[in-house]
Design a protein around this motif. Structure first.
Motif, PDB file in Angstrom:
ATOM      1  N   PHE A 119       0.824  -1.167  -0.228  1.00  0.00           N
ATOM      2  CA  PHE A 119       0.071   0.261   0.072  1.00  0.00           C
ATOM      3  C   PHE A 119       0.760   1.343   0.156  1.00  0.00           C
ATOM      4  CE2 PHE A 119      -3.663  -2.498   1.594  1.00  0.00           C
ATOM      5  CZ  PHE A 119      -3.226  -3.362   1.946  1.00  0.00           C
ATOM      6  N   LEU A 163      -5.127   6.559   1.637  1.00  0.00           N
ATOM      7  CA  LEU A 163      -4.809   5.655   0.772  1.00  0.00           C
ATOM      8  C   LEU A 163      -4.640   5.992  -0.667  1.00  0.00           C
ATOM      9  CD1 LEU A 163      -4.018   2.449   0.573  1.00  0.00           C
ATOM     10  CD2 LEU A 163      -6.182   1.989  -0.289  1.00  0.00           C
ATOM     11  N   PHE A 213      -3.035   0.597  -3.944  1.00  0.00           N
ATOM     12  CA  PHE A 213      -2.608  -0.720  -3.232  1.00  0.00           C
ATOM     13  C   PHE A 213      -2.538  -1.743  -4.364  1.00  0.00           C
ATOM     14  CE2 PHE A 213      -5.717  -3.776  -2.680  1.00  0.00           C
ATOM     15  CZ  PHE A 213      -6.842  -3.031  -3.022  1.00  0.00           C
ATOM     16  N   GLU A 250      -4.896  -1.407  -7.805  1.00  0.00           N
ATOM     17  CA  GLU A 250      -5.995  -0.794  -7.422  1.00  0.00           C
ATOM     18  C   GLU A 250      -5.984   0.632  -7.017  1.00  0.00           C
ATOM     19  OE1 GLU A 250      -8.410  -4.133  -8.353  1.00  0.00           O
ATOM     20  OE2 GLU A 250      -8.905  -1.970  -8.020  1.00  0.00           O
ATOM     21  N   GLY A 275      -6.845   3.813  -4.725  1.00  0.00           N
ATOM     22  CA  GLY A 275      -7.252   4.089  -3.240  1.00  0.00           C
ATOM     23  C   GLY A 275      -8.135   5.317  -3.479  1.00  0.00           C
ATOM     24  N   ARG A 308      -2.205 -11.830   2.645  1.00  0.00           N
ATOM     25  CA  ARG A 308      -3.509 -12.038   1.900  1.00  0.00           C
ATOM     26  C   ARG A 308      -4.128 -13.112   2.612  1.00  0.00           C
ATOM     27  NH1 ARG A 308      -3.561 -13.680  -4.082  1.00  0.00           N
ATOM     28  NH2 ARG A 308      -2.002 -11.937  -4.110  1.00  0.00           N
ATOM     29  N   LEU A 309      -4.423 -13.045   3.932  1.00  0.00           N
ATOM     30  CA  LEU A 309      -5.186 -14.226   4.755  1.00  0.00           C
ATOM     31  C   LEU A 309      -6.366 -13.859   5.175  1.00  0.00           C
ATOM     32  CD1 LEU A 309      -1.924 -16.034   6.149  1.00  0.00           C
ATOM     33  CD2 LEU A 309      -3.201 -16.674   4.230  1.00  0.00           C
ATOM     34  N   ALA A 310      -7.388 -14.501   5.147  1.00  0.00           N
ATOM     35  CA  ALA A 310      -8.582 -14.055   5.796  1.00  0.00           C
ATOM     36  C   ALA A 310      -8.602 -13.865   7.190  1.00  0.00           C
ATOM     37  CB  ALA A 310      -9.744 -15.174   5.604  1.00  0.00           C
ATOM     38  N   GLY A 311      -7.633 -14.435   7.952  1.00  0.00           N
ATOM     39  CA  GLY A 311      -7.645 -14.345   9.325  1.00  0.00           C
ATOM     40  C   GLY A 311      -7.090 -13.299   9.934  1.00  0.00           C
ATOM     41  N   GLY A 312      -6.378 -12.405   9.083  1.00  0.00           N
ATOM     42  CA  GLY A 312      -5.549 -11.227   9.669  1.00  0.00           C
ATOM     43  C   GLY A 312      -5.104 -10.301   8.512  1.00  0.00           C
ATOM     44  N   ASN A 313      -5.068  -9.002   8.875  1.00  0.00           N
ATOM     45  CA  ASN A 313      -4.763  -8.116   7.836  1.00  0.00           C
ATOM     46  C   ASN A 313      -3.894  -7.060   8.565  1.00  0.00           C
ATOM     47  OD1 ASN A 313      -4.983  -6.673   5.312  1.00  0.00           O
ATOM     48  ND2 ASN A 313      -6.696  -5.681   5.944  1.00  0.00           N
ATOM     49  N   GLU A 314      -3.099  -7.451   9.284  1.00  0.00           N
ATOM     50  CA  GLU A 314      -2.398  -6.205   9.927  1.00  0.00           C
ATOM     51  C   GLU A 314      -1.447  -5.787   8.853  1.00  0.00           C
ATOM     52  OE1 GLU A 314      -2.909  -9.413  13.245  1.00  0.00           O
ATOM     53  OE2 GLU A 314      -2.401  -9.366  11.061  1.00  0.00           O
ATOM     54  N   GLN A 315      -1.411  -4.256   8.754  1.00  0.00           N
ATOM     55  CA  GLN A 315      -0.424  -3.767   7.924  1.00  0.00           C
ATOM     56  C   GLN A 315       0.758  -2.874   8.531  1.00  0.00           C
ATOM     57  OE1 GLN A 315      -2.272  -0.665   5.253  1.00  0.00           O
ATOM     58  NE2 GLN A 315      -4.153  -2.003   4.872  1.00  0.00           N
ATOM     59  N   PHE A 316       1.961  -3.487   7.893  1.00  0.00           N
ATOM     60  CA  PHE A 316       3.109  -2.945   8.749  1.00  0.00           C
ATOM     61  C   PHE A 316       3.872  -2.012   7.879  1.00  0.00           C
ATOM     62  CE2 PHE A 316       3.238  -6.381  11.935  1.00  0.00           C
ATOM     63  CZ  PHE A 316       2.529  -7.231  11.438  1.00  0.00           C
ATOM     64  N   PHE A 317       4.298  -0.850   8.722  1.00  0.00           N
ATOM     65  CA  PHE A 317       4.583   0.625   7.839  1.00  0.00           C
ATOM     66  C   PHE A 317       6.246   0.522   7.740  1.00  0.00           C
ATOM     67  CE2 PHE A 317       0.756   2.540   7.083  1.00  0.00           C
ATOM     68  CZ  PHE A 317      -0.205   1.981   7.556  1.00  0.00           C
ATOM     69  N   PHE A 374      -7.604  -2.381  14.421  1.00  0.00           N
ATOM     70  CA  PHE A 374      -6.100  -2.400  14.701  1.00  0.00           C
ATOM     71  C   PHE A 374      -5.829  -1.176  15.383  1.00  0.00           C
ATOM     72  CE2 PHE A 374      -5.798  -5.745  11.650  1.00  0.00           C
ATOM     73  CZ  PHE A 374      -6.640  -5.705  11.028  1.00  0.00           C
ATOM     74  N   TYR A 376      -2.488   1.130  16.327  1.00  0.00           N
ATOM     75  CA  TYR A 376      -1.047   1.833  15.988  1.00  0.00           C
ATOM     76  C   TYR A 376      -0.593   2.790  17.028  1.00  0.00           C
ATOM     77  CZ  TYR A 376      -1.362  -0.855  11.549  1.00  0.00           C
ATOM     78  OH  TYR A 376      -1.833  -1.895  10.649  1.00  0.00           O
ATOM     79  N   TYR A 388     -10.670  -8.683  16.807  1.00  0.00           N
ATOM     80  CA  TYR A 388     -11.598  -9.279  15.796  1.00  0.00           C
ATOM     81  C   TYR A 388     -13.161  -9.300  16.201  1.00  0.00           C
ATOM     82  CZ  TYR A 388      -7.422 -10.843  13.420  1.00  0.00           C
ATOM     83  OH  TYR A 388      -6.082 -10.835  12.804  1.00  0.00           O
ATOM     84  N   TYR A 420      -9.042  -5.452   1.458  1.00  0.00           N
ATOM     85  CA  TYR A 420      -7.874  -5.313   2.460  1.00  0.00           C
ATOM     86  C   TYR A 420      -7.541  -3.963   2.764  1.00  0.00           C
ATOM     87  CZ  TYR A 420      -7.351 -10.128   0.759  1.00  0.00           C
ATOM     88  OH  TYR A 420      -7.619 -11.196   0.598  1.00  0.00           O
TER      89      TYR A 420
END
Lengths: 114, 114
Positions: free
Chosen positions: A33, A45, A48, A56, A58, A96-105, B34, B36, B51, B100
């Motif tokens: 992103f 955004l 991304f 795509e 934003g 890209r997993l359904a269980g988590g979407n933490e973004q790391f900057f 989330f 931060y 969640y 996402y």
């Protein structure tokens, strides 16, 4: 330890110049992103990408383009820089997993356009 | 359209004075929330993911909680090094531009005075 790096911490450019901001992540994340952050407006955004060569728009894509030729690298391009693009630019990545979407900057690039 | 509101905008505490930051949200189906931490001139640092309503997460002096409409970041006996801007972001089923995307609040700037 997760790591997102950005090519420059500070950048000064002239109006009309073409500007490249690069971001690299070493976490094998699918999603990447680009945000800009301005006082009072928060994080917005720009673009991304969810896969190599995919992108795509934003919320604020005007005046920007992106490139993702390799999974670990995501570039933001200002085709013709303008003073209103002076801002802090932040790159992030996520799985890209359904269980988590933490973004790391990444650490951010402070761009000044004169 | 997803909306995230953080309050207060700024909070000044004496060292050791516990308090809470609020993040209220309106989303079409919450997938995750989330928190931060962002230090001046740096990128946001991931703290917690929540969640579902009733979930709690703790890290040192910070505790995050979640209800169906809001999240709180509780800070117990803060120290000067806890001074930073705290951002919350939501991930929802209705996220635009792909599934996402996160919607960020504008943050609470916390200052802890010795």
């Amino acid at each position: 330890d997760v790591k997102v790096t950005q090519s420059s911490r500070y950048l000064v450019k002239r109006t009309g110049e073409k500007v490249f901001l690069e971001c690299v992540q070493d976490m094998d994340h699918e999603n990447m992103f680009w945000y800009r952050q301005d006082p009072g407006l928060g994080l917005r955004l720009i673009y991304f990408s969810y896969d190599v060569k995919m992108k795509e728009k934003g919320d604020i894509p005007e005046g920007y383009s992106v490139s993702r030729e390799k999974k670990e690298r995501f570039s933001l391009i200002l085709e013709s820089a303008s003073t209103n693009q002076t801002s802090m630019y932040l790159c992030a990545s996520s799985r890209r997993l359904a269980g988590g979407n933490e973004q790391f900057f990444g650490p951010g690039t402070r761009l000044t356009v004169l | 359209e997803d909306q995230v509101t953080q309050s207060p905008e700024a909070l000044r505490l004496q060292e050791g004075e516990s308090s809470s930051l609020n993040c209220s949200y309106t989303v079409s189906g919450l997938r995750g929330l989330f928190w931060y931490r962002q230090d001046p001139g740096k990128g946001p640092e991931f703290l917690f993911t929540l969640y579902s309503a009733g979930e709690e997460k703790e890290k040192e002096r910070l505790k995050a909680t979640l209800t169906k409409k809001e999240s709180f970041l509780h800070i117990t006996a803060p120290k000067p090094e806890d001074s930073a801007t705290y951002l919350c972001a939501v991930w929802s089923w209705g996220s635009g531009a792909g599934s996402y995307q996160l919607t960020f609040g504008k943050g609470t700037k916390l200052s802890v005075i010795p």
